[in-house]
Design a protein around this motif. Structure first.
Motif, PDB file in Angstrom:
ATOM      1  N   HIS A  98       1.975  40.071  29.512  1.00 38.15           N
ATOM      2  CA  HIS A  98       2.583  40.714  28.345  1.00 38.15           C
ATOM      3  C   HIS A  98       2.893  39.647  27.301  1.00 38.15           C
ATOM      4  N   TYR A  99       2.424  39.863  26.093  1.00 40.97           N
ATOM      5  CA  TYR A  99       2.651  38.947  24.979  1.00 40.97           C
ATOM      6  C   TYR A  99       3.282  39.744  23.844  1.00 40.97           C
ATOM      7  N   ALA A 100       4.337  39.220  23.250  1.00 39.15           N
ATOM      8  CA  ALA A 100       4.983  39.937  22.150  1.00 39.15           C
ATOM      9  C   ALA A 100       5.795  38.967  21.309  1.00 39.15           C
ATOM     10  N   ARG A 101       5.961  39.301  20.037  1.00 38.97           N
ATOM     11  CA  ARG A 101       6.780  38.479  19.154  1.00 38.97           C
ATOM     12  C   ARG A 101       8.231  38.465  19.624  1.00 38.97           C
ATOM     13  N   GLN A 102       8.675  39.565  20.276  1.00 43.30           N
ATOM     14  CA  GLN A 102      10.048  39.613  20.780  1.00 43.30           C
ATOM     15  C   GLN A 102      10.115  40.582  21.944  1.00 43.30           C
ATOM     16  N   VAL A 103      10.976  40.282  22.912  1.00 43.15           N
ATOM     17  CA  VAL A 103      11.229  41.179  24.028  1.00 43.15           C
ATOM     18  C   VAL A 103      12.673  41.663  23.939  1.00 43.15           C
ATOM     19  N   GLY A 104      12.882  42.937  24.241  1.00 46.19           N
ATOM     20  CA  GLY A 104      14.217  43.525  24.226  1.00 46.19           C
ATOM     21  C   GLY A 104      14.334  44.561  25.325  1.00 46.19           C
ATOM     22  N   VAL A 105      15.473  45.210  25.409  1.00 46.59           N
ATOM     23  CA  VAL A 105      15.659  46.279  26.386  1.00 46.59           C
ATOM     24  C   VAL A 105      16.586  47.325  25.788  1.00 46.59           C
ATOM     25  N   HIS A 106      16.263  48.593  26.052  1.00 42.53           N
ATOM     26  CA  HIS A 106      17.072  49.714  25.569  1.00 42.53           C
ATOM     27  C   HIS A 106      16.982  50.829  26.593  1.00 42.53           C
ATOM     28  N   LYS A 107      18.135  51.244  27.118  1.00 41.57           N
ATOM     29  CA  LYS A 107      18.187  52.281  28.159  1.00 41.57           C
ATOM     30  C   LYS A 107      17.320  51.902  29.366  1.00 41.57           C
ATOM     31  N   ASN A 108      17.313  50.632  29.693  1.00 44.82           N
ATOM     32  CA  ASN A 108      16.560  50.063  30.811  1.00 44.82           C
ATOM     33  C   ASN A 108      15.044  50.215  30.668  1.00 44.82           C
ATOM     34  N   HIS A 109      14.567  50.408  29.442  1.00 42.80           N
ATOM     35  CA  HIS A 109      13.150  50.308  29.123  1.00 42.80           C
ATOM     36  C   HIS A 109      12.933  48.938  28.475  1.00 42.80           C
ATOM     37  N   ILE A 110      11.996  48.140  28.988  1.00 41.98           N
ATOM     38  CA  ILE A 110      11.638  46.914  28.282  1.00 41.98           C
ATOM     39  C   ILE A 110      10.969  47.305  26.977  1.00 41.98           C
ATOM     40  N   MET A 111      11.344  46.662  25.883  1.00 43.85           N
ATOM     41  CA  MET A 111      10.746  46.942  24.589  1.00 43.85           C
ATOM     42  C   MET A 111      10.060  45.680  24.073  1.00 43.85           C
ATOM     43  N   LEU A 112       8.811  45.831  23.666  1.00 39.47           N
ATOM     44  CA  LEU A 112       8.039  44.740  23.094  1.00 39.47           C
ATOM     45  C   LEU A 112       7.865  44.987  21.608  1.00 39.47           C
ATOM     46  N   MET A 113       8.319  44.037  20.790  1.00 39.90           N
ATOM     47  CA  MET A 113       8.112  44.137  19.351  1.00 39.90           C
ATOM     48  C   MET A 113       6.862  43.353  18.984  1.00 39.90           C
ATOM     49  N   SER A 114       5.942  44.026  18.303  1.00 39.16           N
ATOM     50  CA  SER A 114       4.680  43.414  17.877  1.00 39.16           C
ATOM     51  C   SER A 114       3.947  42.763  19.049  1.00 39.16           C
ATOM     52  N   VAL A 165       9.732  42.131  11.917  1.00 37.19           N
ATOM     53  CA  VAL A 165      10.209  40.753  11.860  1.00 37.19           C
ATOM     54  C   VAL A 165      11.143  40.442  13.032  1.00 37.19           C
ATOM     55  N   ARG A 166      12.092  41.323  13.320  1.00 40.37           N
ATOM     56  CA  ARG A 166      13.053  41.086  14.397  1.00 40.37           C
ATOM     57  C   ARG A 166      13.699  42.415  14.775  1.00 40.37           C
ATOM     58  N   MET A 167      14.176  42.508  16.023  1.00 44.11           N
ATOM     59  CA  MET A 167      14.897  43.709  16.436  1.00 44.11           C
ATOM     60  C   MET A 167      16.189  43.307  17.131  1.00 44.11           C
ATOM     61  N   ALA A 168      17.160  44.221  17.092  1.00 43.80           N
ATOM     62  CA  ALA A 168      18.457  43.949  17.698  1.00 43.80           C
ATOM     63  C   ALA A 168      19.094  45.268  18.118  1.00 43.80           C
ATOM     64  N   LEU A 169      19.629  45.315  19.337  1.00 41.19           N
ATOM     65  CA  LEU A 169      20.293  46.508  19.827  1.00 41.19           C
ATOM     66  C   LEU A 169      21.699  46.571  19.251  1.00 41.19           C
ATOM     67  N   MET A 170      21.987  47.648  18.528  1.00 40.13           N
ATOM     68  CA  MET A 170      23.307  47.855  17.934  1.00 40.13           C
ATOM     69  C   MET A 170      23.840  49.197  18.412  1.00 40.13           C
ATOM     70  N   GLY A 171      24.776  49.141  19.351  1.00 45.94           N
ATOM     71  CA  GLY A 171      25.296  50.374  19.920  1.00 45.94           C
ATOM     72  C   GLY A 171      24.226  51.108  20.690  1.00 45.94           C
ATOM     73  N   GLU A 172      23.941  52.335  20.291  1.00 49.38           N
ATOM     74  CA  GLU A 172      22.953  53.168  20.962  1.00 49.38           C
ATOM     75  C   GLU A 172      21.614  53.185  20.244  1.00 49.38           C
ATOM     76  N   VAL A 173      21.411  52.299  19.282  1.00 50.12           N
ATOM     77  CA  VAL A 173      20.179  52.302  18.479  1.00 50.12           C
ATOM     78  C   VAL A 173      19.561  50.904  18.486  1.00 50.12           C
ATOM     79  N   MET A 174      18.250  50.846  18.738  1.00 46.34           N
ATOM     80  CA  MET A 174      17.526  49.593  18.588  1.00 46.34           C
ATOM     81  C   MET A 174      17.103  49.485  17.122  1.00 46.34           C
TER      82      MET A 174
END
Length: 208
Positions: A98-114, A165-174
């Motif tokens: 898996h290659y991505a500009r950014q890795v995150g997580v929301h509701k225990n789903h891995i999220m890949l940005m770009s 460009v970038r993502m960030a989890l804020m409360g209940e919204v990515m």
């Protein structure tokens, strides 16, 4: 047990409290290569497929495969495997990892940005600058296919015609910042899982 981890531009270290020092836990075969254009991102996520444990995922901005570590149960980081089910859309040479500009997580789903995707199975990774992709719940290396269990998927943030460009989890919204807009990726469940909405237009981020 909690472990302090430090990620530099090229190495990953864990804090050894007994020895009062830092131990190199970088992947022995895959070097990370981040910089101010491709900054490091990392998340902690519970896994139900690889090793039922909490894993630390590290991305170097897409220059090398995303790394995973299950903490003290593993000596070093290793490549986050899988991805074959979304890399190739009819090709014959699947590109694992898996290659991505950014890795995150929301509701225990891995999220890949770009993410970078092998679109035709020729071994070449192509950047998807407007895509957000996610795994099935709690899955690290399996169930990434949108034709699989139904928990995985992706969206294309096309309405504002700019790039992620970038993502960030804020409360209940990515929150996903593009160059000239700000999006919210909202958890809705069901077959859709996430719903993208434009929150702000004409304001965004110029760089990560």
């Amino acid at each position: 047990q909690q472990t302090l981890v430090a990620v530099t531009r090229t190495k990953i270290f864990r804090r050894d409290l007994d020895a009062d020092g830092w131990v190199d836990v970088s992947n022995a075969s895959t070097a990370i290569d981040s910089n101010f254009v491709f900054p490091v991102s990392f998340v902690e996520v519970a896994s139900t497929d690889v090793d039922p444990n909490y894993h630390l995922l590290v991305s170097d901005g897409g220059n090398s495969p995303i790394q995973r570590w299950a903490g003290e149960t593993e000596v070093r980081f290793s490549d986050l495997d899988g991805g074959d089910d979304y890399h190739t859309q009819g090709g014959t040479l699947p590109q694992s990892g898996h290659y991505a500009r950014q890795v995150g997580v929301h509701k225990n789903h891995i999220m890949l940005m770009s993410p970078l995707i092998d679109e035709v199975g020729d071994g070449n990774l192509v950047l998807q600058p407007q895509q957000i992709r996610w795994s099935d719940t709690g899955k690290l290396e399996t169930s990434w296919s949108v034709t699989g269990t139904g928990g995985a998927g992706f969206v294309l943030l096309l309405d504002t015609s700019d790039f992620n460009v970038r993502m960030a989890l804020m409360g209940e919204v990515m929150i996903v910042y593009q160059q000239r807009s700000i999006w919210g990726i909202i958890f809705v469940g069901g077959s859709a899982i996430f719903d993208p909405r434009v929150l702000v237009q004409s304001v965004g981020l110029l760089a990560p």
